[in-house]
Design an enzyme around this catalytic site. Structure first.
Site, PDB file in Angstrom:
ATOM      1  N   ASP A  90       0.860  -1.183   0.000  1.00  0.00           N
ATOM      2  CA  ASP A  90       0.000   0.000   0.000  1.00  0.00           C
ATOM      3  C   ASP A  90       0.892   1.228   0.000  1.00  0.00           C
ATOM      4  O   ASP A  90       2.072   1.133   0.327  1.00  0.00           O
ATOM      5  CB  ASP A  90      -0.832   0.044   1.298  1.00  0.00           C
ATOM      6  CG  ASP A  90      -2.022  -0.884   1.231  1.00  0.00           C
ATOM      7  OD1 ASP A  90      -2.339  -1.299   0.117  1.00  0.00           O
ATOM      8  OD2 ASP A  90      -2.616  -1.178   2.273  1.00  0.00           O
ATOM      9  N   ASP A 149      -4.603  -2.907   4.870  1.00  0.00           N
ATOM     10  CA  ASP A 149      -5.110  -2.386   6.142  1.00  0.00           C
ATOM     11  C   ASP A 149      -6.635  -2.394   6.200  1.00  0.00           C
ATOM     12  O   ASP A 149      -7.213  -2.346   7.256  1.00  0.00           O
ATOM     13  CB  ASP A 149      -4.568  -0.970   6.408  1.00  0.00           C
ATOM     14  CG  ASP A 149      -4.834  -0.032   5.232  1.00  0.00           C
ATOM     15  OD1 ASP A 149      -5.594  -0.414   4.319  1.00  0.00           O
ATOM     16  OD2 ASP A 149      -4.278   1.077   5.226  1.00  0.00           O
ATOM     17  N   ASP A 184      -9.246  -5.783   2.070  1.00  0.00           N
ATOM     18  CA  ASP A 184      -7.959  -6.363   1.678  1.00  0.00           C
ATOM     19  C   ASP A 184      -7.874  -7.826   2.090  1.00  0.00           C
ATOM     20  O   ASP A 184      -6.936  -8.525   1.721  1.00  0.00           O
ATOM     21  CB  ASP A 184      -6.794  -5.584   2.328  1.00  0.00           C
ATOM     22  CG  ASP A 184      -6.612  -4.219   1.694  1.00  0.00           C
ATOM     23  OD1 ASP A 184      -6.932  -4.085   0.499  1.00  0.00           O
ATOM     24  OD2 ASP A 184      -6.166  -3.289   2.388  1.00  0.00           O
TER      25      ASP A 184
END
Length: 1112
Positions: free
Chosen positions: A482, A803, A807
């Site tokens: 990310d 997070d 996901d």
């Protein structure tokens, strides 16, 4: 018994309830029965019996807005009456249970039986005195000097050695279990939840939540207890863990306010009053029932009636939170079957680890190392079994032919016990060969290495939930990371603003902004953001203000403060309960909208979100005096070019804030999102900066040097993502790499029917470095595409960071899933293998280092063990075949086995990692476990040891001028000759252990040896024990004490290993191409069939999760 304890528990509670009837307006049992209701039935019961949720709060003596006062006496009383929020863990295994488990080892059982037969026969004396004579050579020397009286010693010594091995194994398991429990409690301490106490919102450990607490729930939370919803915004819950219902359930105070522990918040936010905790929550009740069933099940299992689904409660739902176990209700053949699913790292050592694997949702395939080790262990085991069988057969045939054919002796009944003693001796030799050949130390070495690494990784901010993830990380070839919070600091600051047709490169003075626009901007940000998001004064003077809650919203609230306004008075004026309708942010909307009712009865909706998405929905924009003007497509394009792209190229996130007014007559259909979230009026565009973490560029450079490709997968705008990727060093200007957004990615990988094609993905992923504006679906597709790709020689090993709740599927699909400890939702943490406690990318690099170190430690151990295996098996086999006896006795072999397995695994598996591990490429999935350098070392040292031992065996008595130990009769005393062979053999192993520290052909084998005190103490400790065994071991160890000169020779021949190691290092590997590489995993035979099936199930499981999450 379980039932009895439960009934006692309830009886005690009922007595308590009677005593405290006056204390609270409702009893524990009333609350329990209330929580069993759902939907309208629950609303009616709540209204009729309690006067709604407000009435329930009154009875529980709590305030819906201010929470519990927090007085200690009140909290203690609540604990006493309603219980604590934890479920008692399963009792750990006792040391005796672990001893019993260690005794189940097949080879040990065979040895025990052989030893017992040997013992029994040694006490049997055949009747008559002539037996010895007439049995001829077979009994030769049996009665010499009363040696037969000592015949029991070998059997007893074998039993004693078995006891030693068992105790050492049990102790290892015990310490491992203790460590896992420590890890377990660490994971549980990390678990906190937001509650309101004394009007303050605080983060409370889940175990401290009590009945009457007001808990704030938000997207991604795992509910820690049962409760009743007081107020909710667009709240959707995934209750599949309790009810098996796969669709998300909408929750609202007026339709279905019941919230259950262990369920996931998939969308929205709200507040609930806690009504049941720990064993009294809906999840706790099921756990208690299962826990009570464990003992019955264990009894049944002992009787052989093993329970079909393995429902034992292997983990614990400590702190009433479902992270450690999730209860899955599966519809199987029309019947609902309960399945316990422990999700934390194994809490009860190896046995529980196995149980966890058996019961949890199909996890990914075996880790790379496990796959290779299993294959290697099977190969070695088969070879060992074959060798031991051949040894026994040859010995028996040799004996039979010599006695009954060559010397033509008849089989005499009185000689039978003596013949049987010989056969038992041959059998023991065979078993000894097997014991040495079977590498039972392998799993131990893996466990020790992993357990050691996991403990140390905590200090490097890696909280490992699944042990094998630690080692898999060493093989990682790709990391999909990310952007926000991992590569950047996740401290958002508004630095640019576009309002009233003017772009401000710095936040302007509020005086220059149109007053109407300023008011709308301040109100839109204050109301249309989570009320739990706040900016608090800094902890210490001169520090930065503390950001609490969603960091993007914190950046916007910071803008309000910079414009000399305050958001709190506006929130006080319009509290959360007065918000008419909230459309929470999710990965499909990419915006958040809040509707409020204005004093004149009309409605106003504020919206904020990704600028290109919100601007598409705008038909007007505020001009320089704050009045709406028409916003045409032409204007939008110009704005993208002149405002949004320049901001994005500076690496800023761009957020558009907008509003829309609705008349109350007729009231709009708020569920018709397409029409509601349209026709907006843009107020402004804010450029928010999230600086790159200073340590990240260096960490990424290390990854690239280590042969790991780093890709950024983000929801941010393509230009923002590219700018950040350049700052991080993921891409460099002028390089031929792909930076595309989700839309383009899907266009490239899908065919005309919209289906994903692997060949198309294979054209994209090798060059892809940045995937922007991507959804969780895109992330999962990319990860799956890279893992399933067969275009490279080596199948990719992919690590992913995540997070968000969505996901989950990507984290599960990845070889290693990293969840963020700070910003991550509980759902993401539960789907992950490792939690990054500091959310920092550089911690991933540490995980790579530790992973590679585990791989190296196992390889070092293998190199050492296989050398011993090869030599010991050949010596025992050849010696037995030529001399009718093994030069290394059973007890000696067991001691060597102990050195090899337990001590060497401890010594070699605890080497600390060094930076040099990051200077080479990943091993990859199909590379052999035993490299050509290792094969060269194993064979090289094996040849040296065999030459020395066979020289000593056949000409040793002449060299040292001593009696030969060959062809000694049964039960003859230990010989100096064989003691020298045994002692030299052990000395060579000790010095070779130092050689084994290096597996890549390094010359300095002493490098860093003193950084590992465990290694040094084990080498010296083994040496000391060896002296004791040789000098004082006597008959049990078949040893004759040696004088100093002979000792010096043994040590000298052992030292030769170090010199010989240097000779081997000089031989180039290119000369040894013929060497077969063991333990190799090829693409086809990578996994046994059942694992492949499990892998397919896993994909389906992840994809099902994904489809469920697509409404998000």
């Amino acid at each position: 018994m379980g039932d009895m304890s439960n009934s006692d528990f309830y009886a005690k509670n009922q007595r308590n309830e009677g005593n405290h009837a006056a204390a609270f307006g409702c009893s524990l049992m009333e609350l329990r029965s209330l929580m069993e209701l759902r939907g309208t039935e629950a609303v009616v019961k709540l209204q009729e019996d309690y006067g709604g949720v407000e009435g329930l709060c009154k009875r529980l003596k709590t305030s819906p807005t201010e929470g519990l006062a927090g007085a200690q006496t009140d909290l203690d009383k609540r604990k006493e009456i309603f219980g604590k929020n934890l479920i008692p863990p399963k009792k750990p295994k006792t040391f005796l249970q672990l001893v019993w488990e260690a005794l189940q080892d097949v080879t040990l059982i065979i040895l025990e039986i052989a030893a017992l037969i040997s013992l029994g026969l040694s006490f049997y004396h055949p009747p008559g005195e002539t037996g010895g004579e007439s049995c001829g050579a077979a009994a030769g020397g049996v009665e010499d000097e009363g040696e037969a009286d000592a015949g029991w010693i070998e059997g007893a010594a074998i039993l004693l050695s078995v006891v030693c091995v068992v105790l050492v194994t049990a102790f290892n398991d015990w310490s491992k279990e203790k460590q896992f429990r420590g890890l377990q409690s660490r994971i549980e301490q990390e678990q906190k939840f937001q509650v309101v106490r004394g009007s303050q919102v605080i983060q409370l450990p889940v175990a401290d939540i009590l009945v009457g607490d007001i808990a704030q729930i938000k997207y991604g939370d795992l509910l820690p207890s049962d409760g009743v919803l007081i107020q909710g915004n667009d709240l959707k819950i995934d209750e599949s863990s309790l009810t098996g219902e796969s669709d998300h359930v909408k929750k609202s105070a007026d339709k279905d306010p019941m919230l259950l522990s262990g369920t996931h918040v998939m969308e929205g936010s709200g507040r609930m009053v806690v009504t049941a905790v720990g064993v009294n929550s809906q999840t706790g009740i099921i756990f208690t029932l299962l826990g009570a069933g464990v003992e019955e099940e264990e009894k049944k299992e002992k009787k052989g009636g093993a329970v079909e689904d393995g429902h034992q409660n292997t983990g614990k739902m400590q702190d009433g939170n479902m992270e450690s176990n999730q209860i899955k209700v599966k519809k199987q053949d029309g019947a609902a079957a309960m399945e316990m699913q422990p999700l934390k790292s194994a809490e009860g050592g190896e046995a529980d680890e196995k149980e966890r694997k058996k019961v949890s949702a199909p996890k990914k395939e075996k880790s790379v190392l496990q796959g290779k080790l299993t294959k290697l262990a099977v190969q070695i085991g088969k070879a060992g079994l074959l060798m031991s069988a051949i040894t026994v057969i040859i010995l028996v045939l040799y004996f039979a032919i010599d006695n009954f054919v060559m010397q033509k002796r008849p089989w005499m009944p009185e000689c039978t016990p003596i013949y049987i003693q010989y056969f038992v001796k041959f059998f023991i030799i065979g078993v000894t060969v097997l014991v040495v050949a079977v590498p039972e130390g392998l799993p131990l070495a893996v466990t020790i290495s992993l357990a050691y690494s996991v403990k140390k990784m905590m200090k490097d901010n890696n909280l490992v939930r699944h042990l094998d993830a630690c080692e898999t990380m060493g093989n990682a070839t790709a990391i999909c990371s990310d952007k926000t919070g991992t590569l950047t600091t996740n401290r958002m600051t508004a630095v640019q603003l576009y309002v009233g047709d003017v772009r401000y490169k710095e936040i302007p003075d509020p005086g220059v902004l149109p007053p109407k626009s300023l008011d709308l901007l301040v109100n839109a940000i204050s109301i249309n953001s989570a009320y739990t998001t706040k900016i608090l004064p800094p902890d210490k003077e001169g520090g930065l203000p503390k950001q609490v809650g969603n960091k993007t919203e914190c950046g916007l609230l910071g803008l309000v403060l910079e414009l000399k306004r305050d958001y709190q008075p506006i929130r006080n004026q319009i509290p959360e309960e007065k918000l008419y309708k909230v459309y929470t942010f999710n990965s499909v909307r990419k915006s958040m909208s809040t509707v409020i009712k204005l004093p004149d009865g009309s409605f106003r909706m504020y919206s904020k979100g990704a600028s290109e998405i919100v601007l598409k929905k705008c038909s007007h924009i505020l001009n320089e005096v704050g009045e709406p003007r028409v916003f045409r497509p032409r204007d939008k394009d110009e704005m993208v070019k002149k405002v949004i792209e320049p901001m994005a190229c500076d690496g800023l996130r761009t957020i558009c804030v907008a509003y829309r007014d609705f008349s109350s007559n007729p009231e709009p259909n708020w569920d018709d999102e397409n029409n509601i979230l349209n026709d907006l009026t843009a107020i402004c565009v804010v450029g928010i900066e999230d600086p790159v973490r200073p340590e990240v560029p260096n960490a990424i450079q290390k990854c690239q040097r280590a042969g790991i490709t780093v890709r950024m997968v983000t929801g941010a705008n393509i230009n923002t993502a590219r700018a950040i990727a350049i700052k991080c060093g993921i891409i460099h200007p002028g390089e031929d790499f792909l930076c595309i957004d989700g839309k383009e990615f899907n266009r490239r990988i899908r065919n005309e029917k919209g289906e994903v094609e692997q060949e198309r993905i294979d054209k994209v992923w090798p060059k892809l470095r940045v995937l922007a504006r991507s959804s969780p679906t895109d992330k999962h597709t990319l990860v799956k595409g890279i893992i399933d790709s067969t275009m490279a020689d080596q199948r990719q090993v992919v690590a992913v960071t995540g997070d968000g709740t969505n996901d989950g599927p990507a984290l599960k699909k990845a070889d290693v899933g990293f969840a963020m400890g700070i910003a991550g939702t509980d759902v993401a943490k539960e789907a992950s293998d490792i939690i990054l406690t500091d959310d920092n990318f550089s911690s991933i690099v540490k995980a790579v280092m530790w992973g590679r170190n585990v791989y190296d430690s196992i390889s070092k151990f293998l190199q050492f063990q296989l050398t011993v295996n090869v030599v010991a098996v050949i010596v025992a086999f050849t010696g037995a075949c030529i001399t009718q006896d093994s030069p290394l006795k059973a007890v000696q072999m067991l001691w060597v086995n102990l050195i090899m397995d337990t001590f060497a695994s401890l010594a070699l598996a605890t080497e600390p990692p060094t930076e040099s591990l990051l200077k080479r490429k990943p091993y990859g999935r199909n590379k052999p476990l035993i490299s050509s350098t290792m094969t060269k070392n194993i064979l090289g040292h094996g040849v040296y040891q065999l030459i020395i031992i066979f020289t000593l065996l056949f000409v040793g008595e002449q060299i040292f001028d001593i009696d030969s130990g060959r062809n000694a009769p049964l039960h003859s005393p230990p010989s100096e000759h064989y003691t020298i062979i045994f002692n030299t053999f052990v000395m060579m192993q000790l010095f070779n252990e130092i050689n084994a520290r290096k597996i890549h052909g390094e010359r300095n084998v002493f490098d860093g040896i003193f950084r590992n005190p465990i290694f040094c103490s084990i080498v010296f400790g083994t040496f000391a024990v060896q002296i004791v065994i040789v000098q004082f071991g006597g008959k049990p160890f078949s040893c004759q004490p040696l004088d100093l000169e002979k000792w010096m020779w043994c040590v000298f021949l052992g030292l030769g290993e170090l010199v010989w190691g240097q000779v081997i290092a000089t031989i180039p590997n290119s000369r040894l191409r013929f060497l077969r590489r063991a333990g190799q995993l090829t693409q086809k035979d990578e996994l046994p069939e059942e694992d492949v099936n499990e892998e397919n199930e896993e994909i389906d499981h992840a994809e099902r999760e994904l489809r469920r999450g697509q409404i998000l």
